[in-house]
Design a protein around this motif. Structure first.
Motif: not given
Length: 88
Positions: A6-7, A18-21
């Protein structure tokens, strides 16, 4: 049992997120690429254009009895027979 990550994302100025790496890597996107946000009965889903195209191509794959039929050829045969019956 595997757990789905989960983000927690924070809305920044002008609605930016911001979309995580690791998510960008999974989607196969880089800076400047387009993402697609889809709404369905469960909520929203973020995907890339490439993954959406692959998904749609898979959904169009013929299965069962239809896999053995050439619908294009059947249509052409029908049209040729119709033209021949009219003397064209």
């Amino acid at each position: 049992m595997t757990t789905t990550p989960a983000y927690h994302l924070k809305i920044q100025a002008q609605g930016r997120v911001v979309v995580p790496t690791d998510v960008r890597a999974d989607l196969g996107v880089q800076e400047g690429d387009e993402l697609i946000l889809l709404r369905d009965e469960h909520g929203y889903r973020l995907t890339s254009r490439r993954l959406l195209v692959l998904e749609l191509q898979g959904s169009l794959r013929k299965t069962g009895a239809a896999a053995e039929r050439d619908l294009t050829q059947e249509l052409l045969d029908d049209r040729r027979a119709e033209a021949a019956s009219k003397g064209w």
